[in-house]
Scaffold this motif. Structure first.
Motif, PDB file in Angstrom:
ATOM      1  N   LEU A 169       0.816  -1.210   0.000  1.00 15.29           N
ATOM      2  CA  LEU A 169       0.000   0.000   0.000  1.00 15.29           C
ATOM      3  C   LEU A 169       0.852   1.262   0.000  1.00 15.29           C
ATOM      4  O   LEU A 169       0.498   2.260  -0.633  1.00 15.29           O
ATOM      5  N   CYS A 170       1.967   1.228   0.729  1.00 19.31           N
ATOM      6  CA  CYS A 170       2.852   2.398   0.770  1.00 19.31           C
ATOM      7  C   CYS A 170       3.416   2.711  -0.610  1.00 19.31           C
ATOM      8  O   CYS A 170       3.462   3.876  -1.020  1.00 19.31           O
ATOM      9  N   HIS A 171       3.833   1.674  -1.328  1.00 14.82           N
ATOM     10  CA  HIS A 171       4.333   1.901  -2.682  1.00 14.82           C
ATOM     11  C   HIS A 171       3.222   2.441  -3.582  1.00 14.82           C
ATOM     12  O   HIS A 171       3.459   3.353  -4.387  1.00 14.82           O
ATOM     13  N   ALA A 172       2.027   1.892  -3.458  1.00 12.45           N
ATOM     14  CA  ALA A 172       0.902   2.372  -4.261  1.00 12.45           C
ATOM     15  C   ALA A 172       0.590   3.826  -3.932  1.00 12.45           C
ATOM     16  O   ALA A 172       0.297   4.631  -4.820  1.00 12.45           O
ATOM     17  N   ALA A 173       0.669   4.175  -2.648  1.00 15.64           N
ATOM     18  CA  ALA A 173       0.441   5.558  -2.232  1.00 15.64           C
ATOM     19  C   ALA A 173       1.498   6.480  -2.835  1.00 15.64           C
ATOM     20  O   ALA A 173       1.185   7.580  -3.310  1.00 15.64           O
ATOM     21  N   THR A 174       2.751   6.038  -2.825  1.00 16.25           N
ATOM     22  CA  THR A 174       3.832   6.839  -3.405  1.00 16.25           C
ATOM     23  C   THR A 174       3.612   7.049  -4.890  1.00 16.25           C
ATOM     24  O   THR A 174       3.762   8.170  -5.411  1.00 16.25           O
ATOM     25  N   PHE A 175       3.241   5.979  -5.608  1.00 19.18           N
ATOM     26  CA  PHE A 175       2.982   6.093  -7.048  1.00 19.18           C
ATOM     27  C   PHE A 175       1.824   7.046  -7.334  1.00 19.18           C
ATOM     28  O   PHE A 175       1.801   7.699  -8.385  1.00 19.18           O
ATOM     29  N   SER A 176       0.859   7.122  -6.410  1.00 15.68           N
ATOM     30  CA  SER A 176      -0.308   7.982  -6.629  1.00 15.68           C
ATOM     31  C   SER A 176      -0.108   9.389  -6.069  1.00 15.68           C
ATOM     32  O   SER A 176      -1.043  10.193  -6.078  1.00 15.68           O
ATOM     33  N   GLY A 177       1.094   9.675  -5.570  1.00 17.24           N
ATOM     34  CA  GLY A 177       1.393  11.016  -5.084  1.00 17.24           C
ATOM     35  C   GLY A 177       1.052  11.281  -3.641  1.00 17.24           C
ATOM     36  O   GLY A 177       1.042  12.435  -3.202  1.00 17.24           O
ATOM     37  N   ARG A 178       0.786  10.234  -2.865  1.00 17.33           N
ATOM     38  CA  ARG A 178       0.465  10.386  -1.449  1.00 17.33           C
ATOM     39  C   ARG A 178       1.708  10.116  -0.599  1.00 17.33           C
ATOM     40  O   ARG A 178       2.586   9.355  -0.989  1.00 17.33           O
ATOM     41  N   ASP A 179       1.759  10.738   0.560  1.00 23.80           N
ATOM     42  CA  ASP A 179       2.899  10.560   1.461  1.00 23.80           C
ATOM     43  C   ASP A 179       2.519   9.607   2.589  1.00 23.80           C
ATOM     44  O   ASP A 179       1.829   9.982   3.531  1.00 23.80           O
ATOM     45  N   TRP A 180       2.986   8.369   2.479  1.00 21.01           N
ATOM     46  CA  TRP A 180       2.751   7.361   3.511  1.00 21.01           C
ATOM     47  C   TRP A 180       4.067   6.945   4.167  1.00 21.01           C
ATOM     48  O   TRP A 180       4.196   5.836   4.672  1.00 21.01           O
ATOM     49  N   SER A 181       5.038   7.831   4.144  1.00 17.02           N
ATOM     50  CA  SER A 181       6.346   7.486   4.687  1.00 17.02           C
ATOM     51  C   SER A 181       6.265   7.121   6.163  1.00 17.02           C
ATOM     52  O   SER A 181       7.024   6.286   6.660  1.00 17.02           O
ATOM     53  N   GLY A 182       5.328   7.749   6.891  1.00 21.20           N
ATOM     54  CA  GLY A 182       5.150   7.424   8.303  1.00 21.20           C
ATOM     55  C   GLY A 182       4.685   6.000   8.508  1.00 21.20           C
ATOM     56  O   GLY A 182       5.135   5.307   9.432  1.00 21.20           O
ATOM     57  N   VAL A 183       3.808   5.528   7.630  1.00 22.92           N
ATOM     58  CA  VAL A 183       3.327   4.149   7.706  1.00 22.92           C
ATOM     59  C   VAL A 183       4.455   3.196   7.341  1.00 22.92           C
ATOM     60  O   VAL A 183       4.664   2.173   7.995  1.00 22.92           O
ATOM     61  N   PHE A 184       5.218   3.551   6.309  1.00 22.30           N
ATOM     62  CA  PHE A 184       6.271   2.663   5.855  1.00 22.30           C
ATOM     63  C   PHE A 184       7.377   2.493   6.900  1.00 22.30           C
ATOM     64  O   PHE A 184       8.016   1.443   6.958  1.00 22.30           O
ATOM     65  N   SER A 185       7.572   3.509   7.735  1.00 21.19           N
ATOM     66  CA  SER A 185       8.625   3.413   8.752  1.00 21.19           C
ATOM     67  C   SER A 185       8.365   2.291   9.739  1.00 21.19           C
ATOM     68  O   SER A 185       9.273   1.806  10.409  1.00 21.19           O
ATOM     69  N   HIS A 186       7.094   1.828   9.821  1.00 22.11           N
ATOM     70  CA  HIS A 186       6.746   0.735  10.734  1.00 22.11           C
ATOM     71  C   HIS A 186       6.722  -0.626  10.029  1.00 22.11           C
ATOM     72  O   HIS A 186       6.524  -1.649  10.671  1.00 22.11           O
ATOM     73  N   ALA A 187       6.903  -0.627   8.706  1.00 26.30           N
ATOM     74  CA  ALA A 187       6.850  -1.891   7.964  1.00 26.30           C
ATOM     75  C   ALA A 187       8.083  -2.742   8.262  1.00 26.30           C
ATOM     76  O   ALA A 187       8.011  -3.957   8.282  1.00 26.30           O
ATOM     77  N   GLY A 188       9.218  -2.093   8.495  1.00 25.58           N
ATOM     78  CA  GLY A 188      10.395  -2.815   8.961  1.00 25.58           C
ATOM     79  C   GLY A 188      11.260  -3.426   7.880  1.00 25.58           C
ATOM     80  O   GLY A 188      12.351  -3.874   8.157  1.00 25.58           O
ATOM     81  N   ARG A 189      10.804  -3.450   6.608  1.00 26.21           N
ATOM     82  CA  ARG A 189      11.607  -4.047   5.537  1.00 26.21           C
ATOM     83  C   ARG A 189      11.091  -3.550   4.197  1.00 26.21           C
ATOM     84  O   ARG A 189      10.040  -2.933   4.112  1.00 26.21           O
ATOM     85  N   PHE A 190      11.848  -3.843   3.152  1.00 25.99           N
ATOM     86  CA  PHE A 190      11.459  -3.374   1.825  1.00 25.99           C
ATOM     87  C   PHE A 190      10.599  -4.422   1.112  1.00 25.99           C
ATOM     88  O   PHE A 190      10.871  -5.602   1.191  1.00 25.99           O
ATOM     89  N   TYR A 191       9.587  -3.955   0.432  1.00 25.24           N
ATOM     90  CA  TYR A 191       8.710  -4.853  -0.310  1.00 25.24           C
ATOM     91  C   TYR A 191       8.730  -4.491  -1.793  1.00 25.24           C
ATOM     92  O   TYR A 191       8.865  -3.324  -2.156  1.00 25.24           O
ATOM     93  N   SER A 192       8.596  -5.487  -2.632  1.00 24.51           N
ATOM     94  CA  SER A 192       8.596  -5.265  -4.071  1.00 24.51           C
ATOM     95  C   SER A 192       7.397  -4.416  -4.475  1.00 24.51           C
ATOM     96  O   SER A 192       6.410  -4.329  -3.758  1.00 24.51           O
ATOM     97  N   TRP A 193       7.479  -3.829  -5.652  1.00 25.79           N
ATOM     98  CA  TRP A 193       6.474  -2.851  -6.056  1.00 25.79           C
ATOM     99  C   TRP A 193       5.578  -3.306  -7.213  1.00 25.79           C
ATOM    100  O   TRP A 193       4.674  -2.580  -7.627  1.00 25.79           O
ATOM    101  N   GLY A 194       5.812  -4.518  -7.729  1.00 26.77           N
ATOM    102  CA  GLY A 194       5.020  -4.969  -8.875  1.00 26.77           C
ATOM    103  C   GLY A 194       3.533  -5.047  -8.584  1.00 26.77           C
ATOM    104  O   GLY A 194       2.702  -4.644  -9.405  1.00 26.77           O
ATOM    105  N   TYR A 195       3.179  -5.566  -7.407  1.00 23.10           N
ATOM    106  CA  TYR A 195       1.769  -5.654  -7.028  1.00 23.10           C
ATOM    107  C   TYR A 195       1.202  -4.271  -6.738  1.00 23.10           C
ATOM    108  O   TYR A 195       0.008  -4.021  -6.954  1.00 23.10           O
ATOM    109  N   SER A 196       2.049  -3.372  -6.265  1.00 27.69           N
ATOM    110  CA  SER A 196       1.603  -2.015  -5.948  1.00 27.69           C
ATOM    111  C   SER A 196       1.116  -1.266  -7.182  1.00 27.69           C
ATOM    112  O   SER A 196       0.291  -0.360  -7.075  1.00 27.69           O
ATOM    113  N   VAL A 197       1.632  -1.647  -8.353  1.00 29.51           N
ATOM    114  CA  VAL A 197       1.175  -1.024  -9.600  1.00 29.51           C
ATOM    115  C   VAL A 197      -0.325  -1.228  -9.767  1.00 29.51           C
ATOM    116  O   VAL A 197      -1.060  -0.306 -10.155  1.00 29.51           O
TER     117      VAL A 197
END
Length: 242
Positions: A47-75
């Protein structure tokens, strides 16, 4: 055989095939509310990647995810995210897409089965393909906002394109197989095993056919996708890890 008989058989097969697709879709849609409030760090990452692609700032949410996730599904998730930040709406969109993709899995499995076992009864092949699309783990994973169903569909589609290229030597199938394998890795980086296996197959195919051009046709699109992934990852890192 009389043309009318052939036409009747074709219509009957088409009706049975359509019924199987509708049955598959309905089964998956019955669970549309099963995981509406179910979240995990994987979903947060997508969801964070999808938010970034759509111009939303979810960096606060991503800071709690704890690891990097691929972005293909986020498209895919970016489509509803552009319209709304309501994660429930995004969830319903994802589940409907999962149901459609499970129908796609049935179609691709059936096409693969006809290629691999052309002498087997078509209705038996259709039954087996339907069983695959309604596998118990597919039903559960289709009811949550995770990348698994998305990945399964593209894995099967990639196998089909690769088989078509090996059998027909048509350029379009080789290019498609390379792009699809690259996209599988973008959907989930644990698909690196598929990438390695694909490279081995491409090299073996080139050696057997004594044509490195055929190997290049398979590997160049894959390389492009890996380069694209590197660029997008750099973009996501810059916007989400402030």
């Amino acid at each position: 055989m009389d043309r009318r008989v052939l036409g009747g058989c074709f219509r009957k097969e088409k009706i049975v095939f359509t019924a199987a697709l509708l049955f598959c879709f309905v089964i998956h849609m019955l669970l549309i509310k099963q995981g509406v409030n179910w979240y995990c760090v994987d979903i947060d990452g997508y969801l964070c990647h999808a938010a970034t692609f759509s111009g939303r700032d979810w960096s606060g949410v991503f800071s709690h995810a704890g690891r990097f996730y691929s972005w293909g599904y986020s498209v895919l998730l970016t489509i509803p995210m552009i319209l709304t930040g309501n994660t429930t709406v995004v969830y319903y969109f994802a589940i409907v897409c999962n149901a459609i993709l499970c129908c796609g899995i049935l179609i691709v499995c059936y096409m693969l089965a006809k290629q691999v076992a052309p002498d087997v009864n078509r209705y038996l092949l259709l039954l087996c393909s339907t069983a695959v699309s309604l596998y118990s783990s597919y039903i559960f994973q289709g009811a949550v906002m995770l990348a698994e169903i998305y990945l399964y569909f593209f894995v099967l589609l990639g196998v089909f394109c690769l088989l078509q290229y090996i059998k027909t030597d048509r350029l379009v199938w080789g290019i498609l197989s390379g792009f699809l394998v690259g996209y599988m890795y973008i959907i989930h980086n644990r698909a690196v095993g598929i990438v390695v296996a694909y490279v081995i197959v491409a090299v073996a195919f080139g050696i057997k056919s004594k044509s490195w051009k055929r190997t290049a046709i398979m590997l160049f699109p894959l390389l492009l996708m890996l380069l694209l992934n590197h660029g997008v990852v750099q973009y996501l890192n810059a916007h989400e890890k402030n």
